[in-house]
Design an enzyme around this catalytic site. Structure first.
Site, PDB file in Angstrom:
ATOM      1  N   VAL A  13       0.838  -1.207   0.000  1.00 58.28           N
ATOM      2  CA  VAL A  13       0.000   0.000   0.000  1.00 58.28           C
ATOM      3  C   VAL A  13       0.874   1.258   0.000  1.00 58.28           C
ATOM      4  CG1 VAL A  13      -1.831   1.251   1.194  1.00 58.28           C
ATOM      5  CG2 VAL A  13      -1.810  -1.248   1.235  1.00 58.28           C
ATOM      6  N   VAL A 129     -11.437  -0.168   5.130  1.00 59.09           N
ATOM      7  CA  VAL A 129     -12.556  -1.064   4.799  1.00 59.09           C
ATOM      8  C   VAL A 129     -12.794  -1.022   3.294  1.00 59.09           C
ATOM      9  CG1 VAL A 129     -14.977  -1.625   5.205  1.00 59.09           C
ATOM     10  CG2 VAL A 129     -13.646  -0.523   7.012  1.00 59.09           C
ATOM     11  N   ILE A 133     -12.761   0.849  -2.392  1.00 52.84           N
ATOM     12  CA  ILE A 133     -14.185   1.208  -2.490  1.00 52.84           C
ATOM     13  C   ILE A 133     -14.472   2.391  -1.565  1.00 52.84           C
ATOM     14  CG2 ILE A 133     -16.555   0.393  -2.173  1.00 52.84           C
ATOM     15  CD1 ILE A 133     -15.476  -2.476  -2.339  1.00 52.84           C
ATOM     16  N   GLY A 184      -0.947 -17.210  -3.687  1.00 48.28           N
ATOM     17  CA  GLY A 184      -0.767 -15.897  -3.055  1.00 48.28           C
ATOM     18  C   GLY A 184      -2.077 -15.172  -2.754  1.00 48.28           C
ATOM     19  N   GLU A 187      -3.043 -15.858   2.951  1.00 42.78           N
ATOM     20  CA  GLU A 187      -1.806 -15.764   3.726  1.00 42.78           C
ATOM     21  C   GLU A 187      -1.372 -17.155   4.199  1.00 42.78           C
ATOM     22  OE1 GLU A 187      -0.388 -12.773   4.712  1.00 42.78           O
ATOM     23  OE2 GLU A 187      -1.967 -11.403   4.062  1.00 42.78           O
ATOM     24  N   LYS A 202     -13.731  -4.823  10.237  1.00 42.44           N
ATOM     25  CA  LYS A 202     -14.290  -3.911   9.241  1.00 42.44           C
ATOM     26  C   LYS A 202     -15.740  -3.555   9.555  1.00 42.44           C
ATOM     27  CE  LYS A 202     -11.084  -5.411   5.651  1.00 42.44           C
ATOM     28  NZ  LYS A 202     -10.815  -6.425   4.616  1.00 42.44           N
TER      29      LYS A 202
HETATM   30  N1  HSE Z   1      -7.071  -9.668   3.972  1.00 42.76           N
HETATM   31  C1  HSE Z   1      -8.065  -8.792   3.424  1.00 42.76           C
HETATM   32  C2  HSE Z   1      -8.964  -9.546   2.483  1.00 42.76           C
HETATM   33  C3  HSE Z   1      -7.490  -7.644   2.646  1.00 42.76           C
HETATM   34  O1  HSE Z   1      -8.737 -10.725   2.192  1.00 42.76           O
HETATM   35  O2  HSE Z   1      -9.935  -8.951   2.039  1.00 42.76           O
HETATM   36  C4  HSE Z   1      -7.033  -6.524   3.501  1.00 42.76           C
HETATM   37  O3  HSE Z   1      -8.090  -5.939   4.205  1.00 42.76           O
END
Ligand code: HSE
Length: 438
Positions: A13, A129, A133, A184, A187, A202
């Site tokens: 980011v 969040v 978007i 990928g 995680e 969120k």
């Molecule tokens: N790990 C989150 C997702 C992305 O899979 O949406 C980062 O908020």
């Protein structure tokens, strides 16, 4: 006059953010007034590809948040610490903060916004969040005229990717997760995503804005997607549903004696896999995409859809926040915080216990194949006021009859009591799945 930005972190980011700030052509003219003054990195080897003076890099992140020249601190390092401490130090130094850190805001929002309000600075978090978007600022501004009734989101791309592949391939959770990790999309430690922690962070943030109060994260009911089987996805498909991990915040409408909507309404706050009717707007949100459906009065439904993660989308939201702050700094004539971009919540929302929540349910039973079993299930449900919308028995699994039930709306406490009674029936072997239905 240029506004000096101190960027904490140069991961996905951070790099996306720096790239936008270094390439303002064709974007909003205000971008030309933003200067990357410092970039805090773990190692000075980072950032070699950025077209920027190497003197902006430092490994001393604290020196950025305490530097009097910095106007806006952008925190994109993620994780709880040192992010929380750096944000608080930046605020203490009178700096505005932009963060993409949902985990810190969902846990320490109270402390952070109280400090920010005392100092008269802004903490903006559009990227926390739904990635790119726009949903935070619309909740604060464009939807401000509405009484929000519900916020229902697919806010985790990893789980939506896994559930989408399970549905299209008929595959089981563990197989798709392993492949998603290889590609990928998930995680190495997928807990935050697949167990619903990320979605809970969120929805805490969205609910706080939608319902104008602080939220205690531990009061959010949370279930992940590990227990979803290919069998449930197949049954859902046959019954015209898809299974999605939904994050739901909903006002339980009560009216006061004078028929005015109460300001002390209970909130339902929950994250769980849900059977969504195929005709519902959220049913077609697939892959890594996110969507947030908001219902308000008088607006009705509005849905925000897009990419919920990734360098470009998330940086788009981060830079929009930086610009919002720069715009206010350029035009501010008084010291009061801007009421539409600051956070002024003082009280905690009251959250309804799950046993009081009313929804439809899907349950899958494995029973002995003998006469009268469906009748016994129906009787137990009836004993607890649970009305059935459909009941199907389509086949055998492991020499047991498989029966799937969808209920009408029912208080969760009643449904659980009925299940307790059903578990005691001799004919019932097990209840492999219990899911809520939208
Ligand atoms: N790990 C989150 C997702 C992305 O899979 O949406 C980062 O908020």
């Amino acid at each position: 006059m240029a506004f000096k930005v101190g960027l904490l972190g140069l991961g996905t980011v951070g790099t996306g953010t720096a790239e936008i700030l270094l390439s303002p052509e064709g974007r909003h003219p205000l971008l030309q007034e933003l200067e990357i003054y410092k970039i805090g990195v773990r190692s000075l080897d980072k950032g070699r590809t950025l077209q920027i003076d190497k003197n902006v890099f430092t490994t001393d992140l604290e020196s950025i948040v305490t530097d009097p020249a910095v106007d806006i601190v952008v925190e994109v390092i993620g994780g709880l610490e040192p992010a929380r401490t750096l944000i608080l130090k930046a605020i203490a130094g009178g700096k505005h903060v932009v963060t993409a850190n949902k985990a810190v805001i969902a846990r320490y929002g109270d402390e952070i916004f109280t400090a920010a309000n005392e100092k008269g600075v802004y903490v903006l978090l559009e990227a926390a969040v739904g990635g790119g978007i726009p949903v935070i600022q619309p909740l604060k501004q464009s939807l401000g005229a509405n009484r929000i009734q519900s916020v229902t989101g697919i806010v985790n791309g990893t789980t939506n990717y896994i559930l989408t592949r399970m549905a299209t391939e008929g595959a089981d959770f563990a197989d798709v997760l392993a492949d998603a990790q290889k590609l990928g999309y998930a995680e190495a430690d997928p807990t935050a995503d697949v167990d619903g922690f990320d979605a809970a962070d969120k929805i805490a943030i969205l609910a706080s804005l939608a319902f104008n109060g602080r939220i205690k994260l531990e009061q959010i009911y949370r279930e992940g997607i590990r227990q979803i089987s290919a069998a449930d996805i197949a049954y859902a498909e046959r019954l015209d549903f898809v299974i999605k991990l939904l994050a739901i915040a909903k006002r339980e409408v009560t009216t006061s004696a004078n028929s005015q909507p109460s300001t002390q309404d209970n909130l339902q706050l929950r994250v769980h896999p849900t059977l969504v009717p195929k005709t519902h707007p959220l049913a077609n949100i697939n892959g890594v995409y996110n969507a947030i459906l908001i219902e308000g009065e008088p607006l009705g439904q509005v849905m925000f859809y897009g990419r919920g993660a990734g360098a470009g989308p998330t940086a788009s939201a981060v830079v929009a926040d930086i610009m919002n702050i720069a715009a206010v700094l350029k035009t501010e004539t008084e010291t009061l915080p801007h009421p539409l971009i600051s956070c002024s919540h003082q009280h905690y929302c009251t959250i309804a216990p799950m046993e009081e929540v009313v929804s439809r349910f899907y349950a899958r039973f494995l029973t002995r194949d003998q006469p009268g079993v469906i009748g016994k299930l129906g009787t137990s449900f009836g004993n607890h006021g649970v009305s059935l919308e459909s009941i199907v028995q389509t086949g055998m699994r492991d020499h047991l009859a498989e029966i799937v039930v969808v209920t009408h709306d029912v208080r969760e406490g009643n449904f659980r009591q009925a299940l307790e009674e059903i578990r005691t029936l001799d004919a019932v072997d097990s209840i492999p799945s219990i899911l809520r239905v939208l």
